[in-house]
Design an enzyme around this catalytic site. Structure first.
Site, PDB file in Angstrom:
ATOM      1  N   ILE A  19       0.854  -1.196   0.000  1.00 28.59           N
ATOM      2  CA  ILE A  19       0.000   0.000   0.000  1.00 28.59           C
ATOM      3  C   ILE A  19       0.892   1.249   0.000  1.00 28.59           C
ATOM      4  CG2 ILE A  19      -1.778   1.257   1.260  1.00 28.59           C
ATOM      5  CD1 ILE A  19      -2.801  -1.421   2.328  1.00 28.59           C
ATOM      6  N   ASP A  65      14.599   0.260  10.916  1.00 25.72           N
ATOM      7  CA  ASP A  65      13.847  -0.770  11.634  1.00 25.72           C
ATOM      8  C   ASP A  65      13.177  -0.082  12.820  1.00 25.72           C
ATOM      9  OD1 ASP A  65      12.977  -2.716  13.382  1.00 25.72           O
ATOM     10  OD2 ASP A  65      14.623  -4.089  12.915  1.00 25.72           O
ATOM     11  N   TYR A 156      -8.098 -11.871  12.472  1.00 29.48           N
ATOM     12  CA  TYR A 156      -7.286 -10.645  12.536  1.00 29.48           C
ATOM     13  C   TYR A 156      -6.681 -10.477  13.941  1.00 29.48           C
ATOM     14  CZ  TYR A 156      -5.730  -6.109  10.781  1.00 29.48           C
ATOM     15  OH  TYR A 156      -4.960  -5.047  10.356  1.00 29.48           O
ATOM     16  N   LYS A 163      -4.294  -2.438  16.057  1.00 31.27           N
ATOM     17  CA  LYS A 163      -4.903  -1.344  15.281  1.00 31.27           C
ATOM     18  C   LYS A 163      -5.757  -0.456  16.194  1.00 31.27           C
ATOM     19  CE  LYS A 163      -3.292  -2.249  11.115  1.00 31.27           C
ATOM     20  NZ  LYS A 163      -2.093  -1.514  10.668  1.00 31.27           N
ATOM     21  N   ILE A 192      -6.513  -5.761   0.976  1.00 28.77           N
ATOM     22  CA  ILE A 192      -5.755  -5.725  -0.287  1.00 28.77           C
ATOM     23  C   ILE A 192      -4.723  -6.847  -0.204  1.00 28.77           C
ATOM     24  CG2 ILE A 192      -4.149  -4.359  -1.685  1.00 28.77           C
ATOM     25  CD1 ILE A 192      -5.434  -1.822  -0.525  1.00 28.77           C
ATOM     26  N   ARG A 193      -4.572  -7.597  -1.290  1.00 25.91           N
ATOM     27  CA  ARG A 193      -3.632  -8.726  -1.283  1.00 25.91           C
ATOM     28  C   ARG A 193      -2.182  -8.225  -1.307  1.00 25.91           C
ATOM     29  NH1 ARG A 193      -5.454 -13.705  -2.752  1.00 25.91           N
ATOM     30  NH2 ARG A 193      -7.066 -12.849  -4.099  1.00 25.91           N
ATOM     31  N   THR A 194      -1.558  -8.164  -0.145  1.00 27.94           N
ATOM     32  CA  THR A 194      -0.148  -7.748  -0.036  1.00 27.94           C
ATOM     33  C   THR A 194       0.617  -8.836   0.711  1.00 27.94           C
ATOM     34  OG1 THR A 194      -0.518  -6.683   2.091  1.00 27.94           O
ATOM     35  CG2 THR A 194      -0.790  -5.292   0.138  1.00 27.94           C
TER      36      THR A 194
HETATM   37  N1  LIG Z   1      -3.297  -5.244   3.013  1.00 26.51           N
HETATM   38  C1  LIG Z   1      -4.408  -5.011   3.668  1.00 26.51           C
HETATM   39  O1  LIG Z   1      -5.430  -5.666   3.473  1.00 26.51           O
HETATM   40  C2  LIG Z   1      -4.442  -3.884   4.678  1.00 26.51           C
HETATM   41  C3  LIG Z   1      -5.680  -3.356   5.081  1.00 26.51           C
HETATM   42  C4  LIG Z   1      -5.717  -2.331   6.008  1.00 26.51           C
HETATM   43  C5  LIG Z   1      -4.539  -1.854   6.550  1.00 26.51           C
HETATM   44  N2  LIG Z   1      -3.340  -2.396   6.148  1.00 26.51           N
HETATM   45  C6  LIG Z   1      -2.116  -1.862   6.730  1.00 26.51           C
HETATM   46  O2  LIG Z   1      -1.330  -1.276   5.726  1.00 26.51           O
HETATM   47  C7  LIG Z   1       0.018  -1.211   6.186  1.00 26.51           C
HETATM   48  C8  LIG Z   1       0.954  -1.684   5.080  1.00 26.51           C
HETATM   49  O3  LIG Z   1       0.782  -3.082   4.869  1.00 26.51           O
HETATM   50  P1  LIG Z   1       0.646  -3.752   3.434  1.00 26.51           P
HETATM   51  O4  LIG Z   1      -0.627  -4.487   3.423  1.00 26.51           O
HETATM   52  O5  LIG Z   1       0.942  -2.777   2.388  1.00 26.51           O
HETATM   53  O6  LIG Z   1       1.759  -4.890   3.486  1.00 26.51           O
HETATM   54  P2  LIG Z   1       3.353  -4.867   3.186  1.00 26.51           P
HETATM   55  O7  LIG Z   1       3.823  -6.191   3.659  1.00 26.51           O
HETATM   56  O8  LIG Z   1       3.611  -4.504   1.794  1.00 26.51           O
HETATM   57  O9  LIG Z   1       3.902  -3.705   4.134  1.00 26.51           O
HETATM   58  C9  LIG Z   1       4.189  -3.889   5.512  1.00 26.51           C
HETATM   59  C10 LIG Z   1       5.524  -3.233   5.742  1.00 26.51           C
HETATM   60  O10 LIG Z   1       5.877  -3.239   7.146  1.00 26.51           O
HETATM   61  C11 LIG Z   1       7.284  -3.317   7.180  1.00 26.51           C
HETATM   62  N3  LIG Z   1       7.803  -3.681   8.491  1.00 26.51           N
HETATM   63  C12 LIG Z   1       7.571  -4.822   9.202  1.00 26.51           C
HETATM   64  N4  LIG Z   1       8.328  -4.817  10.329  1.00 26.51           N
HETATM   65  C13 LIG Z   1       9.033  -3.651  10.313  1.00 26.51           C
HETATM   66  C14 LIG Z   1       9.979  -3.068  11.185  1.00 26.51           C
HETATM   67  N5  LIG Z   1      10.379  -3.683  12.319  1.00 26.51           N
HETATM   68  N6  LIG Z   1      10.511  -1.853  10.867  1.00 26.51           N
HETATM   69  C15 LIG Z   1      10.132  -1.213   9.725  1.00 26.51           C
HETATM   70  N7  LIG Z   1       9.247  -1.718   8.849  1.00 26.51           N
HETATM   71  C16 LIG Z   1       8.703  -2.919   9.153  1.00 26.51           C
HETATM   72  C17 LIG Z   1       7.586  -4.392   6.117  1.00 26.51           C
HETATM   73  O11 LIG Z   1       8.945  -4.376   5.761  1.00 26.51           O
HETATM   74  C18 LIG Z   1       6.666  -3.944   4.993  1.00 26.51           C
HETATM   75  O12 LIG Z   1       7.336  -3.029   4.151  1.00 26.51           O
HETATM   76  C19 LIG Z   1       0.055  -2.041   7.464  1.00 26.51           C
HETATM   77  O13 LIG Z   1      -0.052  -1.176   8.566  1.00 26.51           O
HETATM   78  C20 LIG Z   1      -1.194  -2.889   7.338  1.00 26.51           C
HETATM   79  O14 LIG Z   1      -1.677  -3.340   8.590  1.00 26.51           O
HETATM   80  C21 LIG Z   1      -3.277  -3.390   5.222  1.00 26.51           C
END
Ligand SMILES: NC(=O)c1ccc[n+]([C@@H]2O[C@H](COP(=O)([O-])OP(=O)(O)OC[C@H]3O[C@@H](n4cnc5c(N)ncnc54)[C@H](O)[C@@H]3O)[C@@H](O)[C@H]2O)c1
Length: 254
Positions: A19, A65, A156, A163, A192-194
């Site tokens: 995202i 990190d 979840y 959250k 979203i499929r990530t």
């Molecule tokens: N995909 C969904 O369905 C969805 C829906 C609602 C909210 N979100 C939120 O969106 C955000 C992004 O997730 P995404 O779905 O794009 O997946 P993603 O896996 O692409 O992104 C998650 C990111 O978190 C990073 N991360 C994990 N541990 C870390 C650390 N210790 N330090 C720094 N970075 C770290 C990962 O490297 C990755 O880049 C998250 O907060 C997720 O909960 C996702």
């Protein structure tokens, strides 16, 4: 929308499905300068490749990190040295153990609970603390949340509790930082499929439910989230802080 001359930090790009990458593209299309942060050598080259694909001058890619205060401090010291001032920050970071994203929430371990809170919730406050110093012209911080923080959604589990804590942090941070002209908001994205989403048990059935029942009858795209983030980063949203905007095809109203 013109954000040229403004600099934004985008935290959490892992690959092209992230995202955060959707947000980065919306910001880039509006002319913003971008600084990407990533965690772990494993994804460094993927983030660098994506950043380079923008072919934009001044783009930076830095490690950060968020479990380490030292890593956050050194990352933002580098950002300060490179650009001086930032205008916004996208916090798109979450993590929980796979075993805590299925079955019963009641089985969550202390370790698993604290890990999810540390990376997925506290990190927003840790980062806001240092980013504030670089937002000398005011700024906008946007984080990503999910409906599972407002309601009990099967599987979840521990991430829903993280959250809920993140959502409360948005309100407290907005309350603290408003006097510095810094706004803090969240986007509650539909599924979203990530990479991260893959860890959630029965994720496909969550997607099918949205397609069948959400008012718009389709799942959410990273571009839709990116464009809402762009709004929250722009002056068009200047009166909004401490808010959560659902970008989920309307599913949350059901
Ligand atoms: N995909 C969904 O369905 C969805 C829906 C609602 C909210 N979100 C939120 O969106 C955000 C992004 O997730 P995404 O779905 O794009 O997946 P993603 O896996 O692409 O992104 C998650 C990111 O978190 C990073 N991360 C994990 N541990 C870390 C650390 N210790 N330090 C720094 N970075 C770290 C990962 O490297 C990755 O880049 C998250 O907060 C997720 O909960 C996702």
């Amino acid at each position: 929308m013109n954000l040229s001359g403004k600099t934004f930090v985008v935290m959490g790009v892992a690959n092209k499905r992230s995202i955060a990458w959707g947000i980065a593209r919306s910001l880039h299309n509006a002319g913003a300068r971008l600084i990407f942060t990533y965690a772990g050598e494993r994804i460094e080259s993927s983030v660098r490749d994506l950043a380079n694909s923008l072919e934009a001058e001044g783009t930076l890619v830095l490690p950060c990190d968020v479990t380490s205060d030292e890593a956050i401090a050194s990352c933002f010291a580098e950002i300060k040295e490179a650009v001086g001032t930032i205008h916004g920050l996208a916090h798109c970071i979450a993590f929980a153990k796979t075993e805590d994203l299925k079955g019963e929430f009641v089985s969550t371990s202390r370790d698993g609970f604290l890990l999810a809170q540390n990376i997925s919730s506290y990190s927003l406050t840790a980062v806001a603390k240092v980013a504030r110093e670089l937002m000398t012209e005011g700024g906008s911080i946007v984080t990503l949340t999910y409906l599972g923080g407002e309601r009990a959604i099967p599987n979840y589990n521990v991430m829903g509790v993280a959250k809920a804590s993140l959502d409360a942090s948005v309100r407290y941070l907005a309350s603290d930082l408003g006097k510095d002209g810094i706004r803090v908001n969240s986007i509650s994205a539909g599924p979203i499929r990530t990479l991260s989403a893959k860890a959630i048990g029965e994720f496909n059935s969550i997607l099918s439910e949205i397609e069948a029942k959400a008012p718009l009858r389709r799942t959410t795209t990273p571009e839709e989230v990116g464009d809402t983030a762009l709004f929250l980063f722009s002056d068009l949203s200047r009166g909004i802080t401490g808010e959560n905007i659902h970008v989920d095809s309307g599913y949350h109203i059901l």
